[in-house]
Structures are given as C-alpha cells and as structure tokens.
Design an enzyme around this catalytic site. Structure first.
Site, mmCIF file in Angstrom:
data_model
loop_
_atom_site.group_PDB
_atom_site.id
_atom_site.type_symbol
_atom_site.label_atom_id
_atom_site.label_comp_id
_atom_site.label_asym_id
_atom_site.label_seq_id
_atom_site.Cartn_x
_atom_site.Cartn_y
_atom_site.Cartn_z
ATOM 1 N N VAL A 13 0.839 -1.208 0.000
ATOM 2 C CA VAL A 13 0.000 0.000 0.000
ATOM 3 C C VAL A 13 0.870 1.253 0.000
ATOM 4 O O VAL A 13 0.571 2.227 -0.695
ATOM 5 C CB VAL A 13 -0.952 -0.001 1.214
ATOM 6 C CG1 VAL A 13 -1.719 1.307 1.309
ATOM 7 C CG2 VAL A 13 -1.938 -1.165 1.098
ATOM 8 N N SER A 39 13.585 -2.346 6.455
ATOM 9 C CA SER A 39 13.501 -1.748 5.119
ATOM 10 C C SER A 39 14.208 -0.401 5.010
ATOM 11 O O SER A 39 14.310 0.156 3.912
ATOM 12 C CB SER A 39 12.029 -1.567 4.724
ATOM 13 O OG SER A 39 11.375 -2.814 4.669
ATOM 14 N N CYS A 126 -11.057 -1.921 3.404
ATOM 15 C CA CYS A 126 -11.089 -1.855 1.938
ATOM 16 C C CYS A 126 -12.461 -2.231 1.366
ATOM 17 O O CYS A 126 -12.993 -1.525 0.493
ATOM 18 C CB CYS A 126 -10.000 -2.744 1.349
ATOM 19 S SG CYS A 126 -9.896 -4.386 2.096
ATOM 20 N N GLN A 153 -12.922 -11.432 -1.631
ATOM 21 C CA GLN A 153 -11.780 -10.551 -1.446
ATOM 22 C C GLN A 153 -10.481 -11.158 -1.964
ATOM 23 O O GLN A 153 -10.131 -12.294 -1.669
ATOM 24 C CB GLN A 153 -11.658 -10.163 0.034
ATOM 25 C CG GLN A 153 -12.841 -9.331 0.490
ATOM 26 C CD GLN A 153 -12.801 -8.939 1.949
ATOM 27 O OE1 GLN A 153 -13.799 -9.094 2.665
ATOM 28 N NE2 GLN A 153 -11.677 -8.427 2.425
ATOM 29 N N SER A 156 -4.375 -9.856 -2.445
ATOM 30 C CA SER A 156 -3.547 -8.670 -2.212
ATOM 31 C C SER A 156 -4.012 -7.891 -0.989
ATOM 32 O O SER A 156 -3.256 -7.092 -0.435
ATOM 33 C CB SER A 156 -3.544 -7.750 -3.443
ATOM 34 O OG SER A 156 -4.855 -7.343 -3.770
ATOM 35 N N GLY A 157 -5.244 -8.159 -0.523
ATOM 36 C CA GLY A 157 -5.725 -7.566 0.715
ATOM 37 C C GLY A 157 -4.931 -8.026 1.918
ATOM 38 O O GLY A 157 -4.980 -7.400 2.985
ATOM 39 N N LYS A 204 -16.154 -5.496 11.188
ATOM 40 C CA LYS A 204 -15.669 -4.190 10.711
ATOM 41 C C LYS A 204 -16.635 -3.610 9.684
ATOM 42 O O LYS A 204 -16.994 -2.433 9.742
ATOM 43 C CB LYS A 204 -14.291 -4.335 10.046
ATOM 44 C CG LYS A 204 -13.108 -4.569 10.949
ATOM 45 C CD LYS A 204 -11.866 -4.728 10.057
ATOM 46 C CE LYS A 204 -10.726 -5.398 10.770
ATOM 47 N NZ LYS A 204 -9.628 -5.736 9.822
ATOM 48 N N ARG A 226 -12.332 -14.994 1.300
ATOM 49 C CA ARG A 226 -11.095 -14.817 0.538
ATOM 50 C C ARG A 226 -11.138 -15.738 -0.674
ATOM 51 O O ARG A 226 -11.440 -16.941 -0.536
ATOM 52 C CB ARG A 226 -9.882 -15.137 1.410
ATOM 53 C CG ARG A 226 -8.553 -14.797 0.762
ATOM 54 C CD ARG A 226 -8.297 -13.307 0.723
ATOM 55 N NE ARG A 226 -8.068 -12.764 2.063
ATOM 56 C CZ ARG A 226 -8.018 -11.463 2.326
ATOM 57 N NH1 ARG A 226 -8.199 -10.576 1.357
ATOM 58 N NH2 ARG A 226 -7.801 -11.038 3.555
ATOM 59 N N HIS A 233 -11.300 -6.430 -4.991
ATOM 60 C CA HIS A 233 -12.356 -7.104 -4.234
ATOM 61 C C HIS A 233 -13.691 -6.981 -4.967
ATOM 62 O O HIS A 233 -13.951 -5.982 -5.646
ATOM 63 C CB HIS A 233 -12.519 -6.467 -2.849
ATOM 64 C CG HIS A 233 -11.358 -6.682 -1.926
ATOM 65 N ND1 HIS A 233 -10.399 -7.630 -2.124
ATOM 66 C CD2 HIS A 233 -11.032 -6.045 -0.764
ATOM 67 C CE1 HIS A 233 -9.520 -7.584 -1.142
ATOM 68 N NE2 HIS A 233 -9.886 -6.636 -0.301
#
Length: 326
Positions: A13, A39, A126, A153, A156-157, A204, A226, A233
C-alpha cells in the site's frame, strides 16, 4: 513549508501511496519515507526525486511533520499515531486501530469530511470503502433500511504474504499466510473469529458502514470470503430501500457519477469483474436486479481495486481533502 511523511513506504500500500501523491497532485515541500529498520536504507522514486527510506523511531514524530500517512499495521499505528498527533501532525491511518473510536473521523471523501476533533483520521476497511461508495447514491435517493454483504476478497488484501500464498500454492507449497490453502480454494474466513460467530472483518464492515453513512441503526450483516484472485475485491450487496424504487430507478442512481462506473448489460455479458477494476480509481457497479423474496429489495454487485480505492487512493484523497480545506 509543508512537510509530509509516509509510514510503511516500502509495503504494497505504501508504494501505491507514493504513486497516488503524483496522480493527485499533492503539494509538499518535503516528503519523508519511513519504515521499520528492516527496510530502512532502501531508495524509492517519489515525484521524480530519489529518496532514502528512514527508520521509524520514537524520536521521528518530533521532526514536526504537517501530515503523516500511515500504512504499517495496527500495532505501529497504536504506538506512533498518538506521538505524531502530540507533535502537531495530522495523521491519516490505514489500519483498523482507530476506526471505531468515537472521537476519530472515519472518512471516504466522496461521502463525508473530517471534523478533526482529533488529528488522527481513520481510513476504512477496503471492502467497506467500495461498498459505501455504491450505497451512498441509494441512501440519498431512496433511503436505506437493510444491507447484507457477501464479499469475494482478493489475496492482495493480505499484502505480499497473500500474493505469495497464491503463487506458491500453485506449485503445491503449503500456505504461510492463510490457515488453509488459497490456491484453487475459497476461504470463508478473513481475520479472527469473534464470540458472535462473525469474523473481525465481517464485524468491521457492519460497524464501519453504520458510522460512515451516519446510520447507527441500519440493519447490516456480512459474510467475508477470501478468493484466489490477485487483486480487486468484489462485493454482493442485498439492499432493502426505505422508499419504493424500480430496477431502472436504482440503475439510474448510479449514472453520471464520476467515481462510479455502471457496467450492467447482462445480455451482452457486461458486468463488473476484478479485471475491469484493477488499476482503476472508480467503483464498478452492475448485476442490478430486484430480489423477489423481499419487499423493495435489490441485488447490487460491485468491484474495486482494493489497493487503490480500498487503501492508498482513499488515504491520499483524504490528505488532499484536508490540504485543500486548510
């Protein structure tokens, strides 16, 4: 001098947020990229300039950023968002940490705007984002009584781990991100299970829908699934309206809205799929039809890029919304 920081800049993201800065014309005199020690030291291109990623420490918030956009997970947000806030920064957080706090704004710019009672602003889930974008025109024209979600979904979520499980699963390797294989499979399980039998992801969607739309008593239910799709999505919504409507009136509610793409020609096999919405900023809507088993109830299908509108894009839209208001 406007100073902006991106926390979690090297993640899936975070890197999209960097792209969105240029796309949405974010005007900043100085941009700082922040990440974990793992990182730190990497170089990334930001609006034509090469920047070195710095490590996020407890001293970092004291640098006095005007705006901080975070996508580094709930524990990082819990620790650092209040520190940035204490040092005068407006924080836009992509985790679930602050969404349901009463004094924290939960924002989708096409629907609402932050009141900034506190300087932390939450970016919604999302799947919730794309769903409420599609529900808002129906709310405005007909009113809402009930919404039942079923989500499909993309992996990549779950970030790079979800994409890795899908890729490695195709080679017969065991999953490391999901509890069960996702390749050639469907998992009715996103996030942890709660005592009420719902998953945290489902709860959520229920709670965030009510908060964003300003409908605390709206009847909402959800099943979150998923699926073995890389990106974007899909959400099926079964929606009961307050005021009577026809199929064509429901369809018309989505026309001529810049951030919604109506694609609803089933006779030509035209309907939204994840391939249409991937890489696009709009929420795609289609498969609109009456539910004959319930009064004044309609099926609506929508897809959207969960990394763009579902995360990075919405966060940067919030940033631009605030910057233009101040």
């Amino acid at each position: 001098m406007v100073r902006v920081a991106i926390v979690g800049a090297t993640g899936v993201v975070g890197t999209k947020m960097i792209e969105m800065f240029e796309q949405y014309g974010i005007k900043a005199d100085e941009i700082t990229l922040l990440s974990s020690a793992r990182s730190a030291g990497k170089s990334l291109q930001v609006m034509g300039e090469e920047l070195t990623v710095q490590e996020l420490t407890e001293e970092t918030p004291k640098q006095g950023f005007d705006y901080v956009v975070m996508s580094a997970g709930g524990s990082t947000s819990r620790q650092f968002a209040p520190l940035f806030e204490e040092n005068g920064s407006i924080v836009i957080d992509n985790s679930s940490q602050w969404r349901m706090h009463e004094d924290i704004d939960l924002i989708v710019p096409e629907i609402n705007a932050p009141k900034l009672d506190r300087k932390i602003i939450a970016n919604p889930n999302c799947s919730t984002i794309q769903s409420v974008v599609a529900l808002q025109p129906l709310k405005e024209k007909f009113g809402l009584k009930r919404v039942n979600y079923t989500t499909y979904q993309a992996v990549s979520g779950s970030g790079s781990g979800g994409l890795r499980d899908l890729e490695e699963g195709a080679r017969g390797e065991a999953p490391t991100t999901y509890p069960r294989p996702i390749y050639d499979n469907v998992l009715p399980h996103i996030d942890v299970f709660l005592e009420n039998g719902y998953t945290k992801e489902e709860q959520k969607m229920i709670d965030e829908t009510r908060k964003i739309l300003g409908l605390p008593d709206l009847a909402v239910s959800a099943t979150c699934v998923r699926v073995p799709v890389s990106n974007s999505h899909s959400v099926h919504m079964n929606v009961t309206l307050e005021n009577e409507a026809t199929e064509e009136e429901v369809r018309d509610a989505f026309r001529n809205i810049p951030h919604i793409m109506l694609l609803d020609n089933p006779e030509s096999n035209e309907y939204p799929t994840p391939l249409e919405s991937t890489g696009r900023p709009e929420v795609f809507v289609g498969r609109i039809r009456r539910d004959d088993s319930l009064g004044n109830t309609f099926h609506v299908w929508c897809t959207a890029d969960n990394i763009l509108k579902g995360a990075a894009q919405n966060s940067v839209q919030i940033l631009k919304q605030i910057m233009e208001r101040e």
